[in-house]
Motif scaffolding. Structure first.
Motif, PDB file in Angstrom:
ATOM      1  N   MET A   1       0.808  -1.209   0.000  1.00 25.79           N
ATOM      2  CA  MET A   1       0.000   0.000   0.000  1.00 25.79           C
ATOM      3  C   MET A   1       0.847   1.268   0.000  1.00 25.79           C
ATOM      4  SD  MET A   1      -3.046  -1.075   2.655  1.00 25.79           S
ATOM      5  CE  MET A   1      -3.838   0.521   2.488  1.00 25.79           C
TER       6      MET A   1
ATOM      7  N   ILE B   1       0.409   3.983  -2.945  1.00 24.44           N
ATOM      8  CA  ILE B   1      -0.895   4.587  -3.189  1.00 24.44           C
ATOM      9  C   ILE B   1      -0.773   6.108  -3.129  1.00 24.44           C
ATOM     10  CG2 ILE B   1      -3.228   4.870  -2.273  1.00 24.44           C
ATOM     11  CD1 ILE B   1      -3.199   1.980  -1.477  1.00 24.44           C
TER      12      ILE B   1
ATOM     13  N   GLY C   1      -5.956   7.087  -3.333  1.00 20.68           N
ATOM     14  CA  GLY C   1      -6.613   6.971  -2.028  1.00 20.68           C
ATOM     15  C   GLY C   1      -8.028   7.512  -2.066  1.00 20.68           C
TER      16      GLY C   1
ATOM     17  N   ILE D   1     -10.221   4.956  -3.800  1.00 19.18           N
ATOM     18  CA  ILE D   1     -10.518   3.808  -2.931  1.00 19.18           C
ATOM     19  C   ILE D   1     -11.608   4.175  -1.917  1.00 19.18           C
ATOM     20  CG2 ILE D   1      -9.568   2.328  -1.112  1.00 19.18           C
ATOM     21  CD1 ILE D   1      -6.898   2.426  -2.667  1.00 19.18           C
TER      22      ILE D   1
END
Length: 411
Positions: free
Chosen positions: A1, A4, A9, A12
Motif C-alpha cells: 500500500m 498509493i 486513495g 478507494i
C-alpha cells in the motif's frame, strides 16, 4: 500500500462509499419479505443481514475478476476514470433510494464504468462481448428465472400446506423465511461486495500498484466486506417498504419461496462469474411469489415504475460517469469540481429524504391499498355511520281529513 497516491486513495474511499450505498440500497433484497411478514423485527433482520453480507464477501472472487479485468480494458485507463464511474453509480443509487425504487446498484456501477471509459478512450475501451454475456443477458434472464422459480415454489408450498395444520405451517414457513433470508444475505455478499473489490483492484492496476490480472488483496476484501455490512445494517428502509409492501402482499409461504428462489439464482451466478443484479433477481422472485398464490396480485403500477428504473439505470449512470470523466480530464480543478458535485448532490438527496423519513418504526406501515381493490371503499367509509331519515308513507286520512302520523324509518 506504500505506492498509493492521494488520487488513488480518494478513489478507494469513493469505492467504499459506493459499497456502503450498495449495502443500504440492497438490504431490501434479503430482508424485505421477512420484515413485511413479521418473521423478524426490522432491526434484528438488518443486523443479521449485515453479518452474513460480511461473511459472504470472503467466499469467492470470481465476480471481482469479471469487474477488474472483464468489462473494460485495463490498458490505457486512468485512475480518474474509476473515480468518475463511481460518482455516477453513487448518485444514481442515492436518487433511486430517495424514490424508494429497487433499482440495480450493479448496473449503476457498470453504467458508470462504461460511460467514463468511453469518454476517456472511446468505445474500444469496453469489452462488448463480456458486457453482453455477463451483464446484459443475466440482467434479462435473472428476474425471469427467479420469478418463474418463485411462482412454482409458491404453488408447491401451498399445495403441501393444504394437508397440514395452518398454524403449524405458518410457523414453519416463518422459520424457513429466516433461513432463506440469511441465504440471500450470504449470496448478496458473494456477489455485490465483490463488485467493489473488483473496482478497487482495477484502480490499483491503473495506478501501477498491482499487475494486470491480479486478484484482490486481502485488505481490499476485508474493507469491502465491512463497508457493505455497515450499509446493510443501517438499512435502506424506503426500498424495504416498496419490496415488502408495495409490489404485493406476502404471506410467510410466499416469502420463503421468493427468498429461496432468489438465493439459488444469485449463488449460481456468483459461482459462474456472472455479475447479475441481486435487486432484479429478488424483485422478480417477489412478483412470482405474488402471482403464485391463488388470489394474489402484483401492483403493476409500482412494478412499472420499477421496470422503468431498471431500464434507465445503466444509461443514466453512464451519462453521469461520462460527464464526470469529462471534468476530471481537465486536470486537478476538474477532479475537485466532481468531488464537490458528488458531495452537493448527496447532501441534497439526504436533506430531501428527511422531509418524510422512513425507518424501522414505520417501514411496515401500509400506505395505499392496491389500485382498484375496493375502489368504492372511500364512498363506503363516508357513508359509514351516516343516518338518513326517510319519512314513512302517510297513513289513510282520518275523519278530520289529515293524515295520521307514522313512525319514520332510519337507515
Amino acid at each position: 500500500m506504500e505506492n498509493i497516491t492521494l488520487l488513488l486513495g480518494i478513489v478507494i474511499i469513493t469505492a467504499l462509499v459506493f459499497d456502503f450505498t450498495n449495502g443500504f440500497h440492497d438490504t431490501a433484497n434479503a430482508m424485505a419479505t421477512t420484515i413485511s411478514t413479521g418473521a423478524l423485527r426490522p432491526k434484528t433482520a438488518v443486523a443479521m443481514s449485515a453479518v452474513l453480507n460480511l461473511v459472504g464477501a470472503f467466499l469467492s472472487i470470481e465476480v471481482a475478476k469479471t469487474i477488474s479485468g472483464g468489462i473494460i480494458n485495463e490498458a490505457g485507463i486512468r485512475t480518474e476514470v474509476i473515480f468518475a464511474a463511481l460518482v455516477g453509480a453513487i448518485l444514481w443509487n442515492l436518487l433511486t433510494w430517495l424514490l424508494g425504487l429497487p433499482s440495480s446498484s450493479s448496473h449503476a456501477l457498470f453504467g458508470g464504468l462504461i460511460g467514463a471509459a468511453v469518454m476517456s478512450a472511446g468505445f474500444s475501451a469496453v469489452n462488448g462481448g463480456t458486457i453482453v454475456t455477463k451483464v446484459l443477458i443475466p440482467a434479462v434472464a435473472a428476474p425471469v428465472v427467479a420469478g418463474l422459480a418463485a411462482f412454482l415454489a409458491t404453488r408447491l408450498t401451498y399445495r403441501i400446506g393444504s394437508r397440514t395444520d395452518d398454524k403449524a405451517t405458518s410457523k414453519g414457513y416463518r422459520a424457513g423465511q429466516i433461513a432463506s433470508a440469511g441465504l440471500v444475505s450470504l449470496a448478496h455478499g458473494t456477489n455485490d461486495a465483490q463488485k467493489t473489490m473488483g473496482v478497487i483492484t482495477l484502480a490499483l492496476v491503473t495506478g501501477g500498484v498491482l499487475a494486470p490480472g491480479a486478484n484482490p488483496p486481502m485488505w481490499v476484501i476485508v474493507s469491502a466486506g465491512l463497508a457493505i455490512a455497515l450499509g446493510t445494517y443501517l438499512g435502506g428502509w424506503r426500498i424495504i417498504r416498496t419490496m415488502g409492501k408495495g409490489l404485493t402482499d406476502l404471506q410467510p409461504q410466499q416469502g420463503f419461496a421468493a427468498q429461496t428462489s432468489a438465493a439459488t439464482v444469485i449463488l449460481a451466478s456468483s459461482h459462474l462469474g456472472f455479475s447479475l443484479s441481486t435487486t432484479q433477481s429478488c424483485s422478480g422472485a417477489v412478483m412470482g411469489a405474488g402471482l403464485g398464490r391463488r388470489g394474489g396480485v402484483v401492483r403493476w403500477s409500482t412494478a412499472t415504475r420499477m421496470f422503468v428504473a431498471w431500464g434507465l439505470t445503466l444509461p443514466a449512470a453512464a451519462l453521469v460517469g461520462a460527464g464526470a470523466e469529462f471534468l476530471t480530464g481537465q486536470g486537478t480543478w476538474g477532479i475537485a469540481a466532481v468531488a464537490l458535485l458528488l458531495l452537493a448532490g448527496s447532501g441534497t438527496i439526504w436533506s430531501l429524504s428527511r422531509r418524510k423519513p422512513v425507518d424501522h418504526t414505520n417501514v411496515t406501515d401500509d400506505e395505499i391499498a392496491a389500485t382498484g381493490a375496493g375502489a368504492g371503499s372511500g364512498t363506503d367509509a363516508a357513508l359509514d355511520g351516516l343516518k338518513v331519515t326517510i319519512p314513512a308513507p302517510a297513513a289513510p286520512a282520518a275523519a278530520t281529513g289529515e293524515p295520521a302520523p307514522a313512525p319514520a324509518a332510519t337507515v
